[in-house]
Scaffold this motif. Structure first.
Motif, short mmCIF file in Angstrom:
data_model
loop_
_atom_site.label_atom_id
_atom_site.label_comp_id
_atom_site.label_asym_id
_atom_site.label_seq_id
_atom_site.Cartn_x
_atom_site.Cartn_y
_atom_site.Cartn_z
N ALA A 88 0.81 -1.22 0.00
CA ALA A 88 0.00 0.00 0.00
C ALA A 88 0.84 1.27 0.00
CB ALA A 88 -0.94 -0.01 1.20
N ASP A 89 2.03 1.23 0.63
CA ASP A 89 2.85 2.44 0.67
C ASP A 89 3.66 2.64 -0.60
OD1 ASP A 89 4.81 0.53 0.87
OD2 ASP A 89 5.58 1.19 2.81
N ARG A 90 3.52 1.72 -1.57
CA ARG A 90 4.13 1.84 -2.90
C ARG A 90 5.65 1.84 -2.86
NH1 ARG A 90 0.18 0.02 -5.36
NH2 ARG A 90 0.54 1.03 -7.37
N CYS A 91 6.21 1.13 -1.88
CA CYS A 91 7.67 1.00 -1.78
C CYS A 91 8.04 -0.48 -1.81
CB CYS A 91 8.19 1.64 -0.49
SG CYS A 91 8.16 3.44 -0.49
N GLY A 92 9.12 -0.81 -2.47
CA GLY A 92 9.57 -2.19 -2.51
C GLY A 92 10.99 -2.28 -3.04
N VAL A 93 11.62 -3.41 -2.79
CA VAL A 93 12.99 -3.65 -3.25
C VAL A 93 13.04 -5.01 -3.93
CG1 VAL A 93 14.09 -2.19 -1.53
CG2 VAL A 93 13.64 -4.58 -0.98
N SER A 94 13.89 -5.14 -4.93
CA SER A 94 13.95 -6.37 -5.72
C SER A 94 15.39 -6.70 -6.06
CB SER A 94 13.13 -6.22 -7.00
OG SER A 94 13.07 -7.43 -7.72
N VAL A 95 15.71 -8.00 -6.14
CA VAL A 95 17.01 -8.46 -6.62
C VAL A 95 16.89 -8.70 -8.12
CG1 VAL A 95 18.84 -10.16 -6.37
CG2 VAL A 95 17.39 -9.60 -4.41
N LEU A 96 17.71 -8.01 -8.89
CA LEU A 96 17.60 -8.07 -10.35
C LEU A 96 18.72 -8.92 -10.94
CD1 LEU A 96 16.63 -4.36 -11.05
CD2 LEU A 96 15.14 -6.32 -10.55
N ALA A 97 18.63 -10.22 -10.71
CA ALA A 97 19.66 -11.12 -11.25
C ALA A 97 19.66 -11.13 -12.77
CB ALA A 97 19.42 -12.54 -10.72
N GLU A 98 18.58 -10.70 -13.38
CA GLU A 98 18.49 -10.70 -14.84
C GLU A 98 19.22 -9.51 -15.46
OE1 GLU A 98 14.15 -9.01 -15.79
OE2 GLU A 98 14.24 -10.40 -14.11
N MET A 99 19.76 -8.61 -14.64
CA MET A 99 20.49 -7.45 -15.15
C MET A 99 21.99 -7.67 -15.03
SD MET A 99 18.24 -5.39 -16.28
CE MET A 99 19.30 -3.97 -16.58
N GLY A 100 22.70 -7.33 -16.08
CA GLY A 100 24.15 -7.42 -16.09
C GLY A 100 24.78 -6.04 -16.20
N VAL A 101 26.10 -5.98 -16.02
CA VAL A 101 26.83 -4.71 -16.04
C VAL A 101 28.12 -4.88 -16.84
CG1 VAL A 101 27.98 -2.93 -14.67
CG2 VAL A 101 25.88 -4.01 -13.80
N LEU A 102 28.38 -3.94 -17.74
CA LEU A 102 29.64 -3.88 -18.46
C LEU A 102 30.40 -2.65 -18.02
CD1 LEU A 102 28.57 -4.70 -22.16
CD2 LEU A 102 29.11 -6.28 -20.29
N ASP A 103 31.72 -2.77 -17.94
CA ASP A 103 32.60 -1.63 -17.65
C ASP A 103 33.45 -1.35 -18.87
OD1 ASP A 103 31.60 -1.47 -15.13
OD2 ASP A 103 33.41 -2.14 -14.10
N VAL A 104 33.57 -0.09 -19.22
CA VAL A 104 34.49 0.33 -20.28
C VAL A 104 35.42 1.36 -19.66
CG1 VAL A 104 34.75 1.24 -22.60
CG2 VAL A 104 32.71 -0.08 -22.01
N ALA A 105 36.68 1.01 -19.53
CA ALA A 105 37.66 1.85 -18.86
C ALA A 105 38.77 2.24 -19.84
CB ALA A 105 38.25 1.12 -17.66
N GLY A 106 39.50 3.28 -19.47
CA GLY A 106 40.62 3.72 -20.29
C GLY A 106 40.48 5.17 -20.70
N ALA A 107 41.58 5.76 -21.13
CA ALA A 107 41.61 7.18 -21.47
C ALA A 107 40.67 7.52 -22.62
CB ALA A 107 43.04 7.60 -21.83
N GLU A 108 40.40 6.57 -23.49
CA GLU A 108 39.54 6.83 -24.65
C GLU A 108 38.22 6.06 -24.57
OE1 GLU A 108 42.84 7.92 -28.03
OE2 GLU A 108 42.21 5.82 -27.86
N ALA A 109 37.80 5.71 -23.36
CA ALA A 109 36.56 4.94 -23.20
C ALA A 109 35.36 5.69 -23.76
CB ALA A 109 36.34 4.60 -21.73
N ALA A 110 35.24 6.98 -23.42
CA ALA A 110 34.10 7.76 -23.89
C ALA A 110 34.13 7.91 -25.40
CB ALA A 110 34.08 9.13 -23.21
N LYS A 111 35.30 8.19 -25.96
CA LYS A 111 35.42 8.33 -27.41
C LYS A 111 35.06 7.04 -28.12
CE LYS A 111 38.78 9.50 -31.02
NZ LYS A 111 40.21 9.89 -31.30
N PHE A 112 35.52 5.91 -27.57
CA PHE A 112 35.22 4.62 -28.17
C PHE A 112 33.72 4.35 -28.17
CE2 PHE A 112 34.30 0.13 -27.12
CZ PHE A 112 34.54 -0.42 -28.39
N LEU A 113 33.06 4.50 -27.00
CA LEU A 113 31.63 4.24 -26.92
C LEU A 113 30.82 5.23 -27.74
CD1 LEU A 113 31.18 3.29 -23.15
CD2 LEU A 113 30.97 1.79 -25.13
#
Length: 411
Positions: A88-113
């Protein structure tokens, strides 16, 4: 030159990925080859065989730690626990195992993406969060991404079954750029927060426990990053007659996941992954999954209308097709929000005109149960079919509803 009508070439209901128990598994991280389906003339997308796309052992361990059951469906792995409706208070938390994460690092990461994605990454400032798409050379979305800057890297949240193959594909084009692409899905855990009160309480608690913490509550288009937690804003959703419910992704290192989950449960009840997906559907933002990878040009699923496409940046794979769809001719396909009762539609399932059983007029993008016996669904369709007011998906008649945003005009 006027482009032809954009027709879907992705998977249909008859060639959806098989269940993990029966599907043939390619080598980990390998994208399946394109080939003809059993339905003549339909081409399957270059997609991922689900069971090979995530670490099942780690998911099982996470489920055991959280007291849940590890399962999987067309959206990826999930931890079966939590209510299917918000309290009723419209608040909740969930574990999102179906979501993944990629990291792009380096001096030219933004330019590459910037040269790979549909979004203007070079102007993505710290504290911002944006939608972006990764397209094939034919301009069809292979993945949809939530993108933000995190310390010395750029992070991409996406459907977990796509994380490994998308990371591999991006890495193929790094060449001499000073950038490194890493699938960090196993090194972190993604949670979903729904409701202003729970997010505010988590931030306040974090700051109280660590006075030096820089964690803050970001807006729907913002992000807040620390070493121990990252909050990424998402569009609010309207559910029923209640006020719109704000949402965030919370990403923490895997070693902090169990303690974080206990903290969250002290602030709000657990809601199921399906309940979280319901919010995704109602937000009107498409999440591309393995079954719909390479099915849609961005405009077919309204991706430009949620600011997932920049038309002022430079080239990227598929850019010519996306630009032609925007500026030449008239787009005859869009994504719609609908409600129905019956069997839950599956990603890429065929959509038909209500009174016809011939050629499909569209495909399902994603769907979720509404917690009251029905379902809500995002589906792509020919305009005239959806404008009739109802369509048919499997055994269900679906009433076309109203999206939470206005569609941007196609010039």
């Amino acid at each position: 030159m006027t482009p032809p009508e954009l027709e879907p070439t992705g998977a249909t209901a008859s060639n959806l990925p098989a269940s993990p128990a029966t599907q043939t598994q390619p080598a980990p991280g390998v994208v399946a080859a394109v080939g003809a389906s059993a339905q003549t003339g339909v081409v399957q997308p270059s997609t991922v065989a689900t069971p090979a796309s995530w670490n099942e052992t780690l998911i099982a361990q996470l489920a055991a730690e959280f007291g849940a059951q590890a399962q999987s469906d067309a959206y990826g792995p999930l931890l079966a626990m939590g209510a299917h409706r918000l309290p009723a208070d419209r608040c909740g938390v969930s574990v999102l195992a179906e979501m993944g994460v990629l990291d792009v690092a380096g001096a030219e990461a933004a330019k590459f993406l910037h040269g790979q994605l549909t979004q203007d990454i070079e102007h993505l400032a710290p504290g911002m969060a944006r939608w972006a798409g990764y397209c094939s050379a034919k301009g069809r979305l292979m993945a949809s991404l939530r993108v933000w800057r995190s310390e010395d890297r750029i992070r991409l949240a996406l459907s977990r079954p796509l994380a490994r193959p998308i990371a591999k594909r991006l890495a193929m084009f790094v060449l001499r750029a000073k950038a490194k692409v890493t699938d960090t899905s196993d090194a972190c855990v993604v949670f979903g927060l729904m409701g202003q009160a729970v997010a505010q309480a988590f931030v306040a608690q974090t700051q109280a426990n660590d006075p030096g913490s820089r964690l803050a509550l970001p807006s729907a288009e913002g992000s807040s990053v620390t070493e121990r937690a990252e909050l990424v804003g998402l569009p609010s959703v309207g559910m029923g007659e209640s006020a719109e419910i704000p949402r965030w992704l919370l990403i923490v290192p895997a070693e902090l996941a169990t303690a974080t989950w206990q903290r969250l449960l002290a602030l709000a009840p657990a809601v199921s992954p399906q309940a979280w997906r319901h919010g995704e559907v109602l937000s009107g933002v498409p999440r591309i999954v393995s079954g719909t990878s390479e099915c849609f040009v961005p405009q077919m699923v309204n991706f430009e209308s949620v600011d997932g496409v920049s038309f002022t940046k430079g080239c990227y794979p598929g850019q010519e097709v996306v630009a032609r769809s925007q500026y030449l001719g008239k787009l005859k396909r869009r994504m719609f929000l609908g409600h129905g009762e019956g069997s839950l539609p599956q990603p890429a399932q065929d959509v038909h005109r209500e009174a016809e059983s011939g050629e499909p007029c569209g495909q399902v993008v994603m769907a979720a149960p509404d917690g009251a016996g029905g379902f809500d669904v995002l589906f792509e369709s020919q305009l005239d079919a959806a404008q009739a007011g109802t369509v048919r998906i499997g055994d269900a008649v679906v009433r076309v509803g109203t999206l939470p945003y206005a569609l941007k005009s196609i010039d």
